[in-house]
Design a protein around this motif. Structure first.
Motif, mmCIF file in Angstrom:
data_model
loop_
_atom_site.group_PDB
_atom_site.id
_atom_site.type_symbol
_atom_site.label_atom_id
_atom_site.label_comp_id
_atom_site.label_asym_id
_atom_site.label_seq_id
_atom_site.Cartn_x
_atom_site.Cartn_y
_atom_site.Cartn_z
ATOM 1 N N ASN A 126 0.828 -1.202 0.000
ATOM 2 C CA ASN A 126 0.000 0.000 0.000
ATOM 3 C C ASN A 126 0.868 1.259 0.000
ATOM 4 O O ASN A 126 0.584 2.224 -0.721
ATOM 5 N N ALA A 127 1.939 1.257 0.784
ATOM 6 C CA ALA A 127 2.844 2.416 0.824
ATOM 7 C C ALA A 127 3.512 2.638 -0.530
ATOM 8 O O ALA A 127 3.610 3.773 -1.005
ATOM 9 N N LEU A 128 3.942 1.562 -1.177
ATOM 10 C CA LEU A 128 4.604 1.681 -2.478
ATOM 11 C C LEU A 128 3.650 2.180 -3.556
ATOM 12 O O LEU A 128 4.057 2.876 -4.482
ATOM 13 N N ILE A 129 2.385 1.830 -3.428
ATOM 14 C CA ILE A 129 1.381 2.258 -4.399
ATOM 15 C C ILE A 129 0.950 3.700 -4.137
ATOM 16 O O ILE A 129 0.689 4.453 -5.060
ATOM 17 N N THR A 130 0.904 4.097 -2.884
ATOM 18 C CA THR A 130 0.365 5.403 -2.499
ATOM 19 C C THR A 130 1.353 6.553 -2.685
ATOM 20 O O THR A 130 0.983 7.633 -3.131
ATOM 21 N N TRP A 131 2.616 6.317 -2.332
ATOM 22 C CA TRP A 131 3.597 7.398 -2.289
ATOM 23 C C TRP A 131 4.574 7.329 -3.449
ATOM 24 O O TRP A 131 4.915 6.259 -3.930
ATOM 25 N N GLU A 132 5.063 8.480 -3.857
ATOM 26 C CA GLU A 132 6.035 8.603 -4.942
ATOM 27 C C GLU A 132 7.440 8.501 -4.365
ATOM 28 O O GLU A 132 7.937 9.446 -3.760
ATOM 29 N N PHE A 133 8.064 7.356 -4.511
ATOM 30 C CA PHE A 133 9.434 7.157 -4.061
ATOM 31 C C PHE A 133 10.367 7.432 -5.237
ATOM 32 O O PHE A 133 10.258 6.774 -6.277
ATOM 33 N N PRO A 134 11.296 8.401 -5.088
ATOM 34 C CA PRO A 134 12.194 8.736 -6.200
ATOM 35 C C PRO A 134 12.945 7.524 -6.749
ATOM 36 O O PRO A 134 13.133 7.397 -7.951
ATOM 37 N N MET A 135 13.357 6.613 -5.864
ATOM 38 C CA MET A 135 14.101 5.447 -6.313
ATOM 39 C C MET A 135 13.270 4.571 -7.245
ATOM 40 O O MET A 135 13.769 4.046 -8.232
ATOM 41 N N LEU A 136 11.981 4.416 -6.946
ATOM 42 C CA LEU A 136 11.123 3.596 -7.804
ATOM 43 C C LEU A 136 10.956 4.213 -9.180
ATOM 44 O O LEU A 136 10.908 3.506 -10.182
ATOM 45 N N ARG A 137 10.849 5.533 -9.222
ATOM 46 C CA ARG A 137 10.717 6.207 -10.524
ATOM 47 C C ARG A 137 11.960 5.955 -11.375
ATOM 48 O O ARG A 137 11.857 5.599 -12.539
ATOM 49 N N ARG A 138 13.159 6.107 -10.774
ATOM 50 C CA ARG A 138 14.404 5.845 -11.519
ATOM 51 C C ARG A 138 14.483 4.388 -11.951
ATOM 52 O O ARG A 138 14.854 4.072 -13.076
ATOM 53 N N GLN A 139 14.135 3.498 -11.040
ATOM 54 C CA GLN A 139 14.190 2.063 -11.326
ATOM 55 C C GLN A 139 13.252 1.705 -12.483
ATOM 56 O O GLN A 139 13.618 0.956 -13.383
ATOM 57 N N TYR A 140 12.058 2.262 -12.459
ATOM 58 C CA TYR A 140 11.086 1.978 -13.506
ATOM 59 C C TYR A 140 11.577 2.498 -14.860
ATOM 60 O O TYR A 140 11.463 1.803 -15.866
ATOM 61 N N ARG A 141 12.158 3.692 -14.873
ATOM 62 C CA ARG A 141 12.686 4.237 -16.128
ATOM 63 C C ARG A 141 13.794 3.355 -16.690
ATOM 64 O O ARG A 141 13.845 3.090 -17.890
ATOM 65 N N LEU A 142 14.702 2.885 -15.817
ATOM 66 C CA LEU A 142 15.781 2.010 -16.275
ATOM 67 C C LEU A 142 15.238 0.691 -16.819
ATOM 68 O O LEU A 142 15.692 0.200 -17.853
ATOM 69 N N LEU A 143 14.273 0.113 -16.117
ATOM 70 C CA LEU A 143 13.683 -1.139 -16.590
ATOM 71 C C LEU A 143 13.039 -0.955 -17.962
ATOM 72 O O LEU A 143 13.202 -1.784 -18.852
ATOM 73 N N ARG A 144 12.307 0.126 -18.139
ATOM 74 C CA ARG A 144 11.660 0.368 -19.433
ATOM 75 C C ARG A 144 12.699 0.631 -20.517
ATOM 76 O O ARG A 144 12.526 0.207 -21.655
ATOM 77 N N HIS A 145 13.782 1.318 -20.148
ATOM 78 C CA HIS A 145 14.829 1.604 -21.121
ATOM 79 C C HIS A 145 15.478 0.314 -21.626
ATOM 80 O O HIS A 145 15.674 0.126 -22.822
ATOM 81 N N TYR A 146 15.824 -0.580 -20.710
ATOM 82 C CA TYR A 146 16.536 -1.800 -21.076
ATOM 83 C C TYR A 146 15.636 -2.946 -21.499
ATOM 84 O O TYR A 146 16.053 -3.835 -22.226
ATOM 85 N N HIS A 147 14.384 -2.952 -21.038
ATOM 86 C CA HIS A 147 13.514 -4.092 -21.313
ATOM 87 C C HIS A 147 12.215 -3.718 -21.997
ATOM 88 O O HIS A 147 11.344 -4.564 -22.185
ATOM 89 N N GLY A 148 12.037 -2.459 -22.353
ATOM 90 C CA GLY A 148 10.869 -2.022 -23.096
ATOM 91 C C GLY A 148 9.576 -2.191 -22.318
ATOM 92 O O GLY A 148 9.550 -2.190 -21.094
ATOM 93 N N GLU A 149 8.509 -2.343 -23.063
ATOM 94 C CA GLU A 149 7.174 -2.457 -22.459
ATOM 95 C C GLU A 149 6.995 -3.720 -21.625
ATOM 96 O O GLU A 149 6.082 -3.804 -20.830
ATOM 97 N N SER A 150 7.869 -4.711 -21.818
ATOM 98 C CA SER A 150 7.730 -5.938 -21.028
ATOM 99 C C SER A 150 8.162 -5.735 -19.575
ATOM 100 O O SER A 150 7.873 -6.556 -18.721
ATOM 101 N N ALA A 151 8.847 -4.609 -19.299
ATOM 102 C CA ALA A 151 9.303 -4.339 -17.933
ATOM 103 C C ALA A 151 8.113 -4.049 -17.036
ATOM 104 O O ALA A 151 7.222 -3.292 -17.386
ATOM 105 N N LYS A 152 8.103 -4.677 -15.892
ATOM 106 C CA LYS A 152 7.017 -4.495 -14.948
ATOM 107 C C LYS A 152 7.597 -4.248 -13.569
ATOM 108 O O LYS A 152 8.597 -4.829 -13.198
#
Length: 181
Positions: A126-152
């Motif tokens: 619930n905390a991860l879904i509710t709040w904007e953690f800067p680390m998650l945003r960076r992590q998500y961008r890197l995953l999408r960059h290296y793994h495209g739309e399949s990154a989850k």
């Protein structure tokens, strides 16, 4: 959806055994042998494992996010997520626990489940879904960059189509000023 409990304990134990084996292999044989072992045993699954982050549960991910918040070189017990069971109900359908997770006295999430541990995992999700953690945003961008739309980002059962669209910024009191405790 993740299932926490006996199955998770077994998976964690097997992961610990594999980690110990790889460490022993590295100490005994060196990095080249470890790289060969990883390539032979995991190469076809490695990309999928990284893209889906299947190893990372919500409590571990929240801990990592909170440690990033506190700042480099600062140690504070209050930087670590604190879990508290705030309600416990028994009914004909079984037991229900409500857990809260907080950092520095600020409640970040609440979770309800049949066991205390599962309620804690639900609170972390619930905390991860509710709040904007800067680390998650960076992590998500890197995953999408290296793994495209399949990154989850599946640790907290986050749907990639709504990821970061409805998150609240973290409260300012969570951030430690340099030199202050």
């Amino acid at each position: 959806r993740r299932v926490h409990g006996a199955h998770t304990g077994r998976v964690k134990l097997l992961a610990d055994i594999l980690e110990s084996f790889v460490a022993a292999l590295y100490i005994d044989q060196g990095i080249e042998v470890v790289q060969t072992f990883i390539r032979v045993c995991f190469s076809d699954k490695l990309s999928e494992i990284i893209a889906t982050q299947g190893w990372n549960d919500s409590k571990s991910q929240l801990m990592t996010c909170c440690l990033q918040i506190r700042g480099v070189g600062q140690k504070s017990e209050k930087s670590i997520p604190q879990y508290e069971i705030v309600d416990h109900k028994r009914s004909a359908n079984g037991t229900q626990f409500t857990a809260e997770v907080s950092i520095r006295g600020v409640v970040l999430g609440t979770g309800v489940a049949r066991t205390k541990v599962d309620a804690q995992f639900a609170a972390a999700s619930n905390a991860l879904i509710t709040w904007e953690f800067p680390m998650l945003r960076r992590q998500y961008r890197l995953l999408r960059h290296y793994h495209g739309e399949s990154a989850k980002v599946t640790t907290a059962n986050i749907d990639k189509s709504t990821y970061h669209k409805q998150r609240k910024p973290l409260p300012r009191e969570l951030f430690i000023q340099s030199g202050k405790k």
